[in-house]
Structures are given as C-alpha cells and as structure tokens.
Design a protein around this motif. Structure first.
Motif, PDB file in Angstrom:
ATOM      1  N   GLY A   1      43.483   4.825  14.459  1.00 50.59           N
ATOM      2  CA  GLY A   1      42.669   4.211  15.502  1.00 50.59           C
ATOM      3  C   GLY A   1      42.796   2.708  15.458  1.00 50.59           C
ATOM      4  O   GLY A   1      43.517   2.138  14.628  1.00 50.59           O
ATOM      5  N   SER A   2      42.087   2.055  16.345  1.00 53.90           N
ATOM      6  CA  SER A   2      42.102   0.602  16.413  1.00 53.90           C
ATOM      7  C   SER A   2      41.318   0.003  15.256  1.00 53.90           C
ATOM      8  O   SER A   2      40.286   0.541  14.847  1.00 53.90           O
ATOM      9  N   HIS A   3      41.794  -1.126  14.738  1.00 49.47           N
ATOM     10  CA  HIS A   3      41.056  -1.799  13.660  1.00 49.47           C
ATOM     11  C   HIS A   3      39.961  -2.700  14.212  1.00 49.47           C
ATOM     12  O   HIS A   3      39.204  -3.297  13.447  1.00 49.47           O
ATOM     13  N   THR A   4      39.858  -2.792  15.541  1.00 48.35           N
ATOM     14  CA  THR A   4      38.824  -3.632  16.150  1.00 48.35           C
ATOM     15  C   THR A   4      37.800  -2.816  16.948  1.00 48.35           C
ATOM     16  O   THR A   4      36.972  -3.387  17.631  1.00 48.35           O
ATOM     17  N   GLY A   5      37.859  -1.524  16.866  1.00 44.98           N
ATOM     18  CA  GLY A   5      36.925  -0.674  17.609  1.00 44.98           C
ATOM     19  C   GLY A   5      37.249   0.790  17.369  1.00 44.98           C
ATOM     20  O   GLY A   5      37.744   1.155  16.314  1.00 44.98           O
TER      21      GLY A   5
ATOM     22  N   VAL B   1      45.493  -0.528  11.163  1.00 44.14           N
ATOM     23  CA  VAL B   1      46.395  -1.589  10.726  1.00 44.14           C
ATOM     24  C   VAL B   1      45.828  -2.299   9.505  1.00 44.14           C
ATOM     25  O   VAL B   1      46.569  -2.671   8.580  1.00 44.14           O
ATOM     26  N   SER B   2      44.524  -2.483   9.464  1.00 50.36           N
ATOM     27  CA  SER B   2      43.885  -3.166   8.340  1.00 50.36           C
ATOM     28  C   SER B   2      43.588  -2.233   7.174  1.00 50.36           C
ATOM     29  O   SER B   2      43.234  -2.683   6.088  1.00 50.36           O
ATOM     30  N   SER B   3      43.743  -0.917   7.391  1.00 54.53           N
ATOM     31  CA  SER B   3      43.529   0.066   6.331  1.00 54.53           C
ATOM     32  C   SER B   3      44.568   1.174   6.450  1.00 54.53           C
ATOM     33  O   SER B   3      44.253   2.317   6.784  1.00 54.53           O
ATOM     34  N   PRO B   4      45.841   0.839   6.164  1.00 52.38           N
ATOM     35  CA  PRO B   4      46.923   1.810   6.319  1.00 52.38           C
ATOM     36  C   PRO B   4      46.900   2.866   5.219  1.00 52.38           C
ATOM     37  O   PRO B   4      46.151   2.755   4.247  1.00 52.38           O
TER      38      PRO B   4
ATOM     39  N   LEU C   1      52.660   0.795  13.369  1.00 52.57           N
ATOM     40  CA  LEU C   1      52.093   1.633  12.316  1.00 52.57           C
ATOM     41  C   LEU C   1      52.177   3.111  12.694  1.00 52.57           C
ATOM     42  O   LEU C   1      52.648   3.948  11.907  1.00 52.57           O
ATOM     43  N   GLU C   2      51.737   3.437  13.902  1.00 49.28           N
ATOM     44  CA  GLU C   2      51.671   4.838  14.306  1.00 49.28           C
ATOM     45  C   GLU C   2      53.060   5.418  14.572  1.00 49.28           C
ATOM     46  O   GLU C   2      53.307   6.608  14.323  1.00 49.28           O
TER      47      GLU C   2
END
Length: 266
Positions: free
Chosen positions: A11-15, A39-42, A115-116
C-alpha cells in the motif's frame, strides 16, 4: 494445526489505512496473518507466504507506454440474500474509508511502482500466491507485458458509470476460471473506485471477468497456482461470502504452498 500463513499487503506509505485494515481483517478471518508492506517498510519476498498488491495510486504510464503523460507531474500525491449483512457492515467500511483515505486518489507513485513491480516479478518466479486489487491487478498485467486504459471515462458514453464503495456493479465471470471456482459463482456484484483499467492482456494472462460495458474486471495467470487480479475492492466487501471467499482462497493456496515446500525439504 494448520499454519497461519503470512500475507504481505502492499500500500501507500502516505495513506491507504482503510484498505490496509480491511485487508488485515479479511486475512485474519480466513486464518492468515497480514504484514503491511510499503516503500518506507519494505519486506523480502522470502519473509512472506502470499502477497496482495493493494489499490491506490494510478500505475505510471511510463511502465507500459512510451507516450508522454501531460498530467503525470500534476498527479502527485445488493443482492437480497445479503441484505442483512450489507445493512450491518457496509456502513462500517464506508465510514472507515472516509475517515482513513487520502483526498488525492489520482496520483503517481513511482517508488511504489518499483517496489511492487519487483515483488510481483519475484512472486511469479517462485509461484507465490498473489492477489492484485484494483491498481494491483493493473500492475500485474503490466509486469506481464500488458497495457492499460489510462482513462475509462469514454467507455461509459451509453452505459451509466458507477463510482461506489457498495456492491452495485454486476460482473460476469468466465466459466471454468479460477476466480469462478474460488467465489463459487459466475456473477458477482462489486464496487467501483477506479479510473484506469486493463486494455491488452499480458503474456499468459487470461481475462476472467468483464462488466456490461466490456471493461475488464478480473484477470488470472494461466500458468501459476494462484495469481488473480480483480479491478474492484473486495476488502471493502468482506461481509459478503463470495468476496470473503477470494481472501480465503488466497490463504488456502499459501497453506498448500507451505505444505509442498515442507514435503520437499523434509
């Protein structure tokens, strides 16, 4: 005792918290454990047993076309038998999405795309069970060499376009498809929150559901154990048995994969 497979959910790292918690609920109900991936928690593909590529930002056109995208810089961030459950649970998911969703749905997130894309490639290479939701289905198709319709508005000139979190759109499933087998039906009522859609199917990708307008609503990989992409958001419809079945089929597929791997190494 059956293992509780770990299902990675991107999912999105901003929402995207509404989708995350809804997926986590669905996976837990079906006997799995959800792990959020951003992205911030791969996460390494070897640390999960199954994978959900979640919805959200539009897939960047740069992944499937050489044509310039003038808007890319700007795009930053009921069936009666289910009436009782819909009345009880549908408002919950509607409020959850309203409270937790971001206000800019048409965005491009290239870091998330990267990432995905890598996760999908690794899952396909290892035949790890995979479910693509909305943008996840689109990205799966792109990774396999397919293309997307960048704006589906023109597809609804004669057929009214629905945009709703509620199950108001009817889609027809292909008989004999894996999707029809796991949901137990050839007709589904689904929601509609997307602006893009699958155009040309990728290599070894089969279209397994369409809506009345002809827009592709689901795909599946013809060579993999369980690789399915749906255009709608089943995580917001888990109060419906046919939508829960999709998550349960994913969890069951991961259990089978774990068992097979254990037998080979044991």
């Amino acid at each position: 005792m059956n293992p509780r497979p770990i299902i990675g959910v991107t999912g999105s790292h901003t929402g995207g918290l509404a989708a995350w918690w809804s997926c986590r609920l669905a996976i837990g109900f079906c006997g799995g454990r959800a792990r959020r991936i951003t992205v911030s928690s791969p996460a390494d593909i070897q640390s999960i047993d199954g994978l959900i590529i979640g919805g959200g930002a539009d897939v960047s056109p740069s992944l499937y076309t050489d044509e310039p995208d003038e808007n890319e810089a700007v795009w930053r961030e009921f069936r009666w038998k289910n009436l009782v459950s819909a009345i009880v649970f549908a408002p919950f998911f509607l409020v959850l999405r309203l409270l937790l969703s971001t206000k800019n749905p048409r965005t491009i997130d290239q870091m998330r795309d990267t990432l995905e894309k890598e996760l999908i490639q690794q899952a396909l290479a290892r035949d790890i069970p995979l479910l693509g939701i909305c943008r996840g289905a689109q990205l799966l198709n792109v990774v396999c060499g397919g293309t997307l319709l960048r704006d589906i508005s023109s597809m609804y000139e004669e057929v009214p376009r629905l945009r709703t979190i509620l199950p108001r759109k009817q889609v027809q499933l292909a008989g004999g498809s894996k999707l029809a087998a796991c949901t137990g039906t050839n007709v589904l009522l689904v929601n509609a929150l997307h602006d893009q859609a699958i155009d040309h199917a990728g290599e070894e990708i089969l279209v397994c559901a369409r809506e009345e307008s002809g827009i592709v609503q689901a795909i599946e990989h013809s060579k993999k154990t369980f690789t399915i992409g749906v255009q709608w958001h089943p995580e917001y419809l888990v109060y419906r048995r046919d939508q829960r079945a999709l998550f349960c089929a994913l969890v069951d597929a991961t259990r089978k994969t774990i068992k097979e791997k254990t037998c080979k190494t044991g």
